[in-house]
Design a protein around this motif. Structure first.
Motif, short mmCIF file in Angstrom:
data_model
loop_
_atom_site.label_atom_id
_atom_site.label_comp_id
_atom_site.label_asym_id
_atom_site.label_seq_id
_atom_site.Cartn_x
_atom_site.Cartn_y
_atom_site.Cartn_z
N LYS A 89 0.96 -0.97 0.06
CA LYS A 89 0.10 -0.01 -0.06
C LYS A 89 0.77 1.30 0.13
CE LYS A 89 -3.81 -2.37 2.40
NZ LYS A 89 -4.85 -2.43 3.40
N GLU A 148 -7.40 -6.39 -5.69
CA GLU A 148 -8.00 -5.88 -4.20
C GLU A 148 -8.19 -4.19 -4.67
OE1 GLU A 148 -7.23 -4.71 0.09
OE2 GLU A 148 -5.73 -5.58 -1.14
N PHE A 195 -8.91 -1.15 -2.50
CA PHE A 195 -8.79 -0.80 -0.87
C PHE A 195 -8.71 0.64 -0.73
CE2 PHE A 195 -4.37 -0.55 -2.45
CZ PHE A 195 -3.87 0.49 -1.62
N CYS A 255 -9.04 -3.38 5.29
CA CYS A 255 -8.13 -3.52 4.30
C CYS A 255 -6.79 -3.74 4.84
CB CYS A 255 -8.14 -2.15 3.58
SG CYS A 255 -9.62 -1.90 2.57
N GLU A 303 -4.30 -6.84 4.30
CA GLU A 303 -2.88 -6.65 3.84
C GLU A 303 -1.78 -7.69 3.87
OE1 GLU A 303 0.82 -3.37 3.86
OE2 GLU A 303 -1.00 -2.98 4.83
N PHE A 333 -14.88 -1.16 0.78
CA PHE A 333 -13.69 -1.75 0.90
C PHE A 333 -13.58 -2.90 1.72
CE2 PHE A 333 -13.66 2.95 -0.24
CZ PHE A 333 -13.45 2.60 -1.65
N PRO A 334 -12.76 -3.93 1.65
CA PRO A 334 -12.01 -4.11 0.37
C PRO A 334 -12.87 -4.76 -0.46
CG PRO A 334 -11.20 -5.59 1.95
CD PRO A 334 -12.06 -4.72 2.78
#
Length: 442
Positions: free
Chosen positions: A149, A185, A187, A194, A198, A238-239
Protein backbone atom coordinates in the motif's frame (compact mmCIF):
# COMPACT_ATOMS: atom_id res chain seq x y z
CA UNK A 1 -21.74 -46.77 40.94
CA UNK A 2 -18.01 -46.56 41.52
CA UNK A 3 -17.38 -47.96 38.07
CA UNK A 4 -19.71 -45.35 36.59
CA UNK A 5 -17.87 -42.52 38.36
CA UNK A 6 -14.50 -43.89 37.27
CA UNK A 7 -15.82 -44.08 33.73
CA UNK A 8 -16.92 -40.45 33.85
CA UNK A 9 -13.56 -39.40 35.23
CA UNK A 10 -11.82 -41.32 32.44
CA UNK A 11 -13.92 -39.55 29.83
CA UNK A 12 -13.24 -36.15 31.35
CA UNK A 13 -9.53 -36.88 31.41
CA UNK A 14 -9.57 -37.84 27.74
CA UNK A 15 -11.45 -34.70 26.83
CA UNK A 16 -9.21 -32.41 28.87
CA UNK A 17 -6.13 -33.97 27.30
CA UNK A 18 -7.14 -32.49 23.99
CA UNK A 19 -6.11 -29.00 25.13
CA UNK A 20 -2.44 -28.71 26.02
CA UNK A 21 -2.75 -25.09 27.19
CA UNK A 22 -5.40 -23.17 29.13
CA UNK A 23 -6.36 -19.54 29.59
CA UNK A 24 -4.49 -19.47 32.89
CA UNK A 25 -1.15 -20.09 31.15
CA UNK A 26 1.10 -17.35 29.80
CA UNK A 27 0.99 -19.17 26.46
CA UNK A 28 -1.48 -17.45 24.11
CA UNK A 29 -3.79 -19.97 22.41
CA UNK A 30 -3.94 -18.94 18.74
CA UNK A 31 -6.66 -19.77 16.22
CA UNK A 32 -7.58 -18.62 12.70
CA UNK A 33 -9.93 -16.04 14.25
CA UNK A 34 -7.24 -14.26 16.32
CA UNK A 35 -3.95 -15.12 14.59
CA UNK A 36 -4.00 -12.13 12.25
CA UNK A 37 -4.84 -9.67 15.03
CA UNK A 38 -2.50 -11.07 17.67
CA UNK A 39 0.55 -12.08 15.61
CA UNK A 40 0.59 -10.59 12.11
CA UNK A 41 -0.50 -7.09 13.16
CA UNK A 42 1.80 -7.04 16.16
CA UNK A 43 4.97 -4.95 16.29
CA UNK A 44 6.58 -7.35 18.73
CA UNK A 45 8.35 -10.70 18.40
CA UNK A 46 6.35 -13.92 18.60
CA UNK A 47 7.39 -17.53 19.18
CA UNK A 48 4.59 -19.80 17.98
CA UNK A 49 4.38 -23.55 18.50
CA UNK A 50 2.26 -25.60 16.09
CA UNK A 51 1.25 -28.80 17.90
CA UNK A 52 -1.11 -31.77 17.85
CA UNK A 53 -2.73 -32.91 21.13
CA UNK A 54 -1.91 -36.58 20.42
CA UNK A 55 1.80 -35.87 19.75
CA UNK A 56 4.09 -37.26 22.46
CA UNK A 57 6.88 -34.74 21.78
CA UNK A 58 4.33 -31.92 22.02
CA UNK A 59 3.18 -33.15 25.42
CA UNK A 60 6.80 -33.32 26.59
CA UNK A 61 7.35 -29.74 25.45
CA UNK A 62 4.35 -28.30 27.37
CA UNK A 63 6.04 -27.62 30.76
CA UNK A 64 9.12 -26.13 29.09
CA UNK A 65 7.01 -23.99 26.74
CA UNK A 66 4.91 -22.70 29.66
CA UNK A 67 8.02 -21.93 31.73
CA UNK A 68 9.58 -20.04 28.81
CA UNK A 69 6.35 -18.09 28.24
CA UNK A 70 6.31 -16.98 31.86
CA UNK A 71 9.97 -15.96 31.78
CA UNK A 72 9.47 -13.97 28.55
CA UNK A 73 6.22 -12.31 29.66
CA UNK A 74 6.21 -8.65 28.66
CA UNK A 75 9.31 -9.15 26.49
CA UNK A 76 8.44 -11.71 23.81
CA UNK A 77 5.02 -13.19 23.09
CA UNK A 78 4.73 -16.98 23.20
CA UNK A 79 1.80 -18.67 21.49
CA UNK A 80 0.52 -22.10 20.49
CA UNK A 81 -1.67 -23.36 17.64
CA UNK A 82 -3.52 -26.66 17.72
CA UNK A 83 -2.60 -27.46 14.12
CA UNK A 84 -4.54 -30.72 14.26
CA UNK A 85 -7.74 -28.76 14.83
CA UNK A 86 -6.75 -25.72 12.74
CA UNK A 87 -5.20 -27.47 9.74
CA UNK A 88 -5.59 -24.43 7.48
CA UNK A 89 -3.40 -22.35 9.79
CA UNK A 90 -0.72 -25.02 9.91
CA UNK A 91 -0.89 -25.42 6.15
CA UNK A 92 -0.29 -21.71 5.57
CA UNK A 93 3.11 -22.04 7.25
CA UNK A 94 4.04 -25.41 5.73
CA UNK A 95 3.84 -27.27 9.03
CA UNK A 96 4.64 -30.92 8.28
CA UNK A 97 5.51 -32.32 11.72
CA UNK A 98 4.86 -31.68 15.39
CA UNK A 99 5.88 -29.72 17.27
CA UNK A 100 7.00 -27.05 14.79
CA UNK A 101 8.14 -23.70 16.21
CA UNK A 102 8.17 -20.52 14.12
CA UNK A 103 9.68 -17.12 14.96
CA UNK A 104 7.57 -14.19 13.75
CA UNK A 105 9.95 -11.25 13.75
CA UNK A 106 10.31 -8.13 11.61
CA UNK A 107 8.63 -9.67 8.56
CA UNK A 108 5.54 -11.40 9.88
CA UNK A 109 4.72 -12.75 6.42
CA UNK A 110 7.89 -14.85 6.34
CA UNK A 111 8.57 -16.35 9.77
CA UNK A 112 11.81 -18.17 10.54
CA UNK A 113 12.03 -21.77 11.74
CA UNK A 114 13.21 -22.09 15.33
CA UNK A 115 16.23 -24.41 15.34
CA UNK A 116 17.19 -24.34 19.02
CA UNK A 117 16.79 -26.77 21.88
CA UNK A 118 13.50 -27.71 23.55
CA UNK A 119 14.33 -26.75 27.14
CA UNK A 120 12.92 -23.57 28.64
CA UNK A 121 16.41 -22.08 28.88
CA UNK A 122 17.18 -22.82 25.22
CA UNK A 123 13.83 -21.37 24.15
CA UNK A 124 14.40 -18.19 26.16
CA UNK A 125 17.93 -17.84 24.75
CA UNK A 126 16.63 -18.29 21.22
CA UNK A 127 13.90 -15.71 21.75
CA UNK A 128 16.31 -13.13 23.16
CA UNK A 129 18.73 -13.67 20.27
CA UNK A 130 15.89 -13.16 17.79
CA UNK A 131 14.79 -10.06 19.70
CA UNK A 132 18.32 -8.66 19.62
CA UNK A 133 18.45 -9.19 15.84
CA UNK A 134 15.06 -7.46 15.45
CA UNK A 135 16.21 -4.41 17.41
CA UNK A 136 19.50 -4.30 15.48
CA UNK A 137 17.60 -4.30 12.17
CA UNK A 138 15.40 -1.45 13.35
CA UNK A 139 18.44 0.58 14.38
CA UNK A 140 19.93 0.10 10.91
CA UNK A 141 16.69 1.21 9.27
CA UNK A 142 15.44 -2.21 8.13
CA UNK A 143 11.71 -2.63 8.51
CA UNK A 144 11.43 -6.25 7.44
CA UNK A 145 9.01 -6.39 4.54
CA UNK A 146 7.44 -3.57 2.64
CA UNK A 147 3.74 -2.89 2.36
CA UNK A 148 2.22 -2.88 -1.08
CA UNK A 149 0.00 0.00 0.00
CA UNK A 150 2.96 2.29 0.41
CA UNK A 151 5.34 0.80 -2.13
CA UNK A 152 5.75 1.78 -5.70
CA UNK A 153 6.40 -0.86 -8.28
CA UNK A 154 3.84 -0.15 -10.95
CA UNK A 155 4.49 -1.41 -14.45
CA UNK A 156 4.05 -5.02 -13.31
CA UNK A 157 7.07 -5.12 -11.01
CA UNK A 158 5.00 -5.45 -7.85
CA UNK A 159 6.09 -4.87 -4.30
CA UNK A 160 8.46 -6.95 -2.22
CA UNK A 161 5.45 -9.14 -1.44
CA UNK A 162 4.67 -9.69 -5.14
CA UNK A 163 1.47 -7.65 -5.10
CA UNK A 164 1.31 -5.61 -8.32
CA UNK A 165 0.31 -2.00 -7.71
CA UNK A 166 -2.32 -1.12 -10.31
CA UNK A 167 -3.21 2.40 -11.38
CA UNK A 168 -5.43 4.27 -13.83
CA UNK A 169 -2.44 4.31 -16.20
CA UNK A 170 -1.32 0.68 -16.18
CA UNK A 171 -4.50 -1.30 -15.41
CA UNK A 172 -5.73 -1.85 -18.97
CA UNK A 173 -2.32 -2.91 -20.26
CA UNK A 174 -1.48 -5.28 -17.41
CA UNK A 175 -4.85 -6.74 -16.48
CA UNK A 176 -7.11 -6.46 -19.51
CA UNK A 177 -4.39 -6.77 -22.14
CA UNK A 178 -2.59 -9.83 -20.77
CA UNK A 179 -3.31 -13.56 -20.88
CA UNK A 180 -2.95 -14.11 -17.12
CA UNK A 181 -5.75 -14.37 -14.57
CA UNK A 182 -5.87 -11.54 -12.03
CA UNK A 183 -7.28 -11.18 -8.54
CA UNK A 184 -7.48 -7.45 -7.83
CA UNK A 185 -8.13 -5.82 -4.46
CA UNK A 186 -9.64 -2.33 -4.43
CA UNK A 187 -8.78 -0.72 -1.09
CA UNK A 188 -8.73 2.52 0.86
CA UNK A 189 -5.73 3.31 3.10
CA UNK A 190 -7.96 4.31 6.01
CA UNK A 191 -10.05 1.11 5.87
CA UNK A 192 -9.57 -1.18 8.88
CA UNK A 193 -10.63 -4.32 7.01
CA UNK A 194 -8.13 -3.46 4.26
CA UNK A 195 -5.35 -3.21 6.83
CA UNK A 196 -6.32 -6.62 8.20
CA UNK A 197 -6.31 -8.09 4.69
CA UNK A 198 -2.93 -6.60 3.72
CA UNK A 199 -0.59 -9.25 5.22
CA UNK A 200 -2.85 -12.05 3.99
CA UNK A 201 -2.96 -10.61 0.47
CA UNK A 202 0.78 -10.02 0.39
CA UNK A 203 1.69 -13.49 1.63
CA UNK A 204 -0.79 -15.12 -0.75
CA UNK A 205 0.65 -13.17 -3.68
CA UNK A 206 4.13 -14.62 -3.13
CA UNK A 207 2.82 -18.16 -2.79
CA UNK A 208 0.52 -17.89 -5.81
CA UNK A 209 3.33 -16.49 -7.95
CA UNK A 210 5.51 -19.50 -7.15
CA UNK A 211 2.81 -22.15 -7.45
CA UNK A 212 1.32 -20.91 -10.73
CA UNK A 213 4.63 -19.69 -12.22
CA UNK A 214 3.15 -16.22 -12.54
CA UNK A 215 0.03 -17.27 -14.46
CA UNK A 216 -2.26 -15.97 -11.69
CA UNK A 217 -1.39 -12.53 -10.34
CA UNK A 218 -2.58 -10.56 -7.33
CA UNK A 219 -2.91 -6.81 -7.69
CA UNK A 220 -4.07 -3.87 -5.60
CA UNK A 221 -5.71 -0.55 -6.49
CA UNK A 222 -5.84 2.41 -4.12
CA UNK A 223 -9.40 3.38 -4.96
CA UNK A 224 -9.09 6.74 -3.21
CA UNK A 225 -6.35 7.75 -5.65
CA UNK A 226 -7.40 5.92 -8.82
CA UNK A 227 -11.03 6.90 -8.79
CA UNK A 228 -11.55 6.33 -12.52
CA UNK A 229 -10.91 2.62 -12.03
CA UNK A 230 -13.03 2.44 -8.92
CA UNK A 231 -15.91 4.14 -10.71
CA UNK A 232 -15.59 1.92 -13.79
CA UNK A 233 -16.06 -1.23 -11.72
CA UNK A 234 -18.68 0.16 -9.34
CA UNK A 235 -16.61 -0.05 -6.19
CA UNK A 236 -18.76 1.01 -3.24
CA UNK A 237 -17.08 -0.67 -0.26
CA UNK A 238 -13.62 -1.69 0.88
CA UNK A 239 -11.95 -4.00 0.39
CA UNK A 240 -13.59 -5.26 -2.80
CA UNK A 241 -11.90 -8.09 -4.67
CA UNK A 242 -12.61 -8.83 -8.32
CA UNK A 243 -11.43 -11.60 -10.64
CA UNK A 244 -10.38 -10.74 -14.19
CA UNK A 245 -10.06 -13.30 -16.99
CA UNK A 246 -9.10 -12.33 -20.51
CA UNK A 247 -12.14 -11.64 -22.67
CA UNK A 248 -14.64 -12.09 -19.82
CA UNK A 249 -16.55 -9.74 -17.59
CA UNK A 250 -14.99 -9.36 -14.12
CA UNK A 251 -16.64 -11.25 -11.30
CA UNK A 252 -16.76 -10.60 -7.56
CA UNK A 253 -14.59 -12.79 -5.36
CA UNK A 254 -16.80 -14.40 -2.72
CA UNK A 255 -14.23 -16.48 -0.81
CA UNK A 256 -12.56 -16.12 2.55
CA UNK A 257 -9.97 -13.49 3.42
CA UNK A 258 -7.21 -15.63 4.92
CA UNK A 259 -4.10 -16.31 2.86
CA UNK A 260 -5.07 -19.98 2.68
CA UNK A 261 -8.48 -19.12 1.24
CA UNK A 262 -6.95 -16.72 -1.27
CA UNK A 263 -4.26 -19.19 -2.34
CA UNK A 264 -6.80 -21.99 -2.83
CA UNK A 265 -9.04 -19.72 -4.88
CA UNK A 266 -6.08 -18.66 -7.03
CA UNK A 267 -5.03 -22.28 -7.61
CA UNK A 268 -8.58 -23.15 -8.61
CA UNK A 269 -8.55 -20.27 -11.09
CA UNK A 270 -5.22 -21.49 -12.44
CA UNK A 271 -6.51 -25.05 -12.72
CA UNK A 272 -9.67 -23.92 -14.54
CA UNK A 273 -7.73 -21.91 -17.10
CA UNK A 274 -4.49 -23.85 -17.51
CA UNK A 275 -3.95 -26.60 -20.07
CA UNK A 276 -2.92 -30.00 -18.71
CA UNK A 277 0.84 -30.55 -18.49
CA UNK A 278 2.49 -32.22 -21.45
CA UNK A 279 3.16 -35.95 -21.19
CA UNK A 280 6.76 -36.27 -22.40
CA UNK A 281 8.47 -39.40 -23.71
CA UNK A 282 11.91 -39.92 -22.15
CA UNK A 283 14.33 -39.71 -25.08
CA UNK A 284 17.44 -38.23 -23.47
CA UNK A 285 18.71 -36.47 -20.34
CA UNK A 286 17.49 -33.09 -21.60
CA UNK A 287 13.86 -34.26 -21.78
CA UNK A 288 14.02 -35.34 -18.12
CA UNK A 289 15.80 -32.22 -16.94
CA UNK A 290 13.46 -29.85 -18.76
CA UNK A 291 10.35 -31.59 -17.42
CA UNK A 292 11.47 -32.13 -13.84
CA UNK A 293 13.79 -29.27 -12.84
CA UNK A 294 11.01 -26.82 -11.87
CA UNK A 295 8.56 -29.42 -10.54
CA UNK A 296 8.19 -30.65 -7.00
CA UNK A 297 7.41 -34.12 -8.33
CA UNK A 298 8.01 -35.89 -11.64
CA UNK A 299 5.56 -38.72 -12.36
CA UNK A 300 7.07 -41.44 -14.57
CA UNK A 301 5.20 -44.26 -16.28
CA UNK A 302 7.10 -47.25 -17.66
CA UNK A 303 4.87 -48.89 -20.27
CA UNK A 304 5.04 -52.39 -21.76
CA UNK A 305 7.00 -52.94 -24.96
CA UNK A 306 5.06 -52.00 -28.09
CA UNK A 307 5.11 -55.67 -29.22
CA UNK A 308 3.21 -56.59 -26.05
CA UNK A 309 0.41 -54.03 -26.39
CA UNK A 310 0.33 -52.67 -29.90
CA UNK A 311 -0.51 -49.02 -30.58
CA UNK A 312 -4.05 -49.25 -29.20
CA UNK A 313 -2.91 -50.71 -25.87
CA UNK A 314 -0.14 -48.15 -25.48
CA UNK A 315 -2.47 -45.27 -26.30
CA UNK A 316 -4.90 -46.54 -23.66
CA UNK A 317 -2.16 -46.33 -21.01
CA UNK A 318 -1.09 -42.89 -22.24
CA UNK A 319 -4.71 -41.68 -22.10
CA UNK A 320 -4.93 -42.75 -18.44
CA UNK A 321 -1.76 -40.78 -17.67
CA UNK A 322 -3.04 -37.71 -19.53
CA UNK A 323 -6.33 -37.79 -17.61
CA UNK A 324 -4.48 -37.94 -14.30
CA UNK A 325 -2.08 -35.17 -15.40
CA UNK A 326 -5.14 -33.03 -16.09
CA UNK A 327 -6.70 -33.96 -12.73
CA UNK A 328 -3.54 -32.92 -10.86
CA UNK A 329 -2.52 -30.03 -13.09
CA UNK A 330 -2.71 -27.45 -10.31
CA UNK A 331 0.17 -29.30 -8.62
CA UNK A 332 2.49 -28.26 -11.49
CA UNK A 333 4.10 -31.71 -11.59
CA UNK A 334 6.11 -33.04 -14.52
CA UNK A 335 4.83 -36.11 -16.42
CA UNK A 336 7.10 -38.56 -18.29
CA UNK A 337 6.88 -42.01 -19.85
CA UNK A 338 9.26 -44.57 -21.29
CA UNK A 339 9.02 -47.95 -22.97
CA UNK A 340 10.02 -50.97 -20.90
CA UNK A 341 13.68 -51.72 -21.42
CA UNK A 342 14.52 -48.34 -22.96
CA UNK A 343 15.81 -46.86 -19.68
CA UNK A 344 17.25 -49.78 -17.75
CA UNK A 345 19.31 -47.65 -15.35
CA UNK A 346 16.22 -45.63 -14.45
CA UNK A 347 14.14 -48.78 -13.96
CA UNK A 348 16.80 -50.30 -11.71
CA UNK A 349 17.03 -47.10 -9.61
CA UNK A 350 13.24 -47.11 -9.14
CA UNK A 351 13.10 -50.78 -8.21
CA UNK A 352 10.98 -51.75 -11.18
CA UNK A 353 13.51 -54.43 -12.07
CA UNK A 354 12.49 -55.36 -15.61
CA UNK A 355 9.01 -56.76 -14.86
CA UNK A 356 5.52 -55.80 -13.73
CA UNK A 357 4.70 -53.40 -16.56
CA UNK A 358 3.03 -50.99 -16.71
CA UNK A 359 4.66 -49.39 -13.66
CA UNK A 360 4.69 -45.90 -12.19
CA UNK A 361 6.94 -43.94 -9.86
CA UNK A 362 7.17 -40.34 -8.65
CA UNK A 363 10.54 -38.63 -8.14
CA UNK A 364 11.40 -35.54 -6.13
CA UNK A 365 14.56 -34.48 -8.00
CA UNK A 366 15.42 -31.85 -5.38
CA UNK A 367 15.52 -34.34 -2.50
CA UNK A 368 16.43 -37.33 -4.70
CA UNK A 369 13.58 -39.32 -3.19
CA UNK A 370 11.15 -41.56 -5.04
CA UNK A 371 7.97 -43.52 -4.42
CA UNK A 372 6.85 -46.60 -6.37
CA UNK A 373 3.17 -47.21 -7.08
CA UNK A 374 1.97 -50.55 -5.72
CA UNK A 375 -1.62 -50.37 -6.97
CA UNK A 376 -3.18 -50.85 -10.38
CA UNK A 377 -2.23 -48.75 -13.41
CA UNK A 378 -5.70 -47.22 -13.65
CA UNK A 379 -7.31 -43.88 -12.91
CA UNK A 380 -8.34 -45.16 -9.48
CA UNK A 381 -4.96 -46.71 -8.69
CA UNK A 382 -2.95 -43.70 -9.85
CA UNK A 383 -5.28 -41.31 -8.01
CA UNK A 384 -4.79 -43.22 -4.74
CA UNK A 385 -1.01 -43.22 -5.26
CA UNK A 386 -0.76 -39.50 -6.01
CA UNK A 387 -3.25 -38.49 -3.32
CA UNK A 388 -1.16 -40.24 -0.67
CA UNK A 389 1.97 -38.50 -1.90
CA UNK A 390 0.31 -35.09 -2.03
CA UNK A 391 -0.57 -35.27 1.68
CA UNK A 392 2.83 -36.63 2.69
CA UNK A 393 1.71 -40.18 3.48
CA UNK A 394 3.39 -42.10 0.68
CA UNK A 395 6.32 -44.42 1.38
CA UNK A 396 9.52 -43.00 -0.14
CA UNK A 397 13.09 -44.15 -0.63
CA UNK A 398 16.36 -42.49 -1.67
CA UNK A 399 17.56 -42.86 -5.24
CA UNK A 400 20.75 -44.92 -5.43
CA UNK A 401 23.78 -42.73 -4.83
CA UNK A 402 21.59 -39.69 -4.27
CA UNK A 403 21.75 -38.83 -7.98
CA UNK A 404 19.54 -39.26 -11.00
CA UNK A 405 20.42 -42.44 -12.90
CA UNK A 406 21.85 -42.35 -16.41
CA UNK A 407 19.29 -41.60 -19.09
CA UNK A 408 19.88 -43.34 -22.40
CA UNK A 409 19.15 -41.88 -25.81
CA UNK A 410 16.09 -43.41 -27.42
CA UNK A 411 14.13 -43.09 -30.65
CA UNK A 412 10.68 -41.54 -30.25
CA UNK A 413 7.68 -43.79 -30.71
CA UNK A 414 6.17 -43.34 -34.18
CA UNK A 415 2.64 -44.06 -32.96
CA UNK A 416 2.41 -47.34 -34.87
CA UNK A 417 2.23 -51.02 -33.93
CA UNK A 418 5.57 -52.67 -33.37
CA UNK A 419 7.10 -55.01 -35.90
CA UNK A 420 9.18 -58.10 -35.25
CA UNK A 421 12.70 -57.80 -36.68
CA UNK A 422 12.96 -59.45 -40.08
CA UNK A 423 14.84 -62.76 -40.12
CA UNK A 424 17.96 -62.75 -42.24
CA UNK A 425 17.53 -64.77 -45.45
CA UNK A 426 20.31 -67.05 -46.69
CA UNK A 427 20.90 -67.89 -50.38
CA UNK A 428 21.55 -71.64 -50.59
CA UNK A 429 21.39 -71.93 -54.38
CA UNK A 430 25.15 -72.38 -54.72
CA UNK A 431 25.51 -74.88 -51.88
CA UNK A 432 25.82 -78.62 -52.60
CA UNK A 433 23.80 -79.96 -49.68
CA UNK A 434 24.86 -83.57 -50.33
CA UNK A 435 28.48 -82.52 -50.07
CA UNK A 436 27.75 -80.68 -46.81
CA UNK A 437 26.03 -83.73 -45.29
CA UNK A 438 28.99 -85.93 -46.26
CA UNK A 439 31.31 -83.55 -44.37
CA UNK A 440 29.10 -83.89 -41.31
CA UNK A 441 29.15 -87.72 -41.48
CA UNK A 442 32.97 -87.71 -41.72
Amino acid sequence: MQLFIVGLLGCSLVLSAQALYSSSDDVVELTPSNFNREVLQSDGLWLVEFYAPWCGHCKSLVPEWKKAATALKGVVKVGAVDADQHKSLGGQYDVRGFPTIKVFGANKNKPDDYQGGRTSQAIVDGALNALKALVKDRLSGKTGGSSYKQSGGGGGGGSAQDVVELTDDNFDKLVLGGDDVWMVEFFAPWCGHCKSLEPEWAAAASSVKDQTKGRVKLGAVDATVHQVLASRYGIRGFPTIKIFRKGEEPEDYQGGRSRGDIINAALDLFSDNAPPPELVEILNEESVKKTCEDSQLCVIGVLPHILDTGASGRNAYLDVMRKMADKYKKKMWGWLWAEAGAQMDLEAALGIGGFGYPAMAAINTRKMKYALMRGSFSETGIHEFLRELSVGRGSTATLGGGNMPKISSAEPWDGKDGQLPEEEEYDLSDVDLDEEFRKIEL
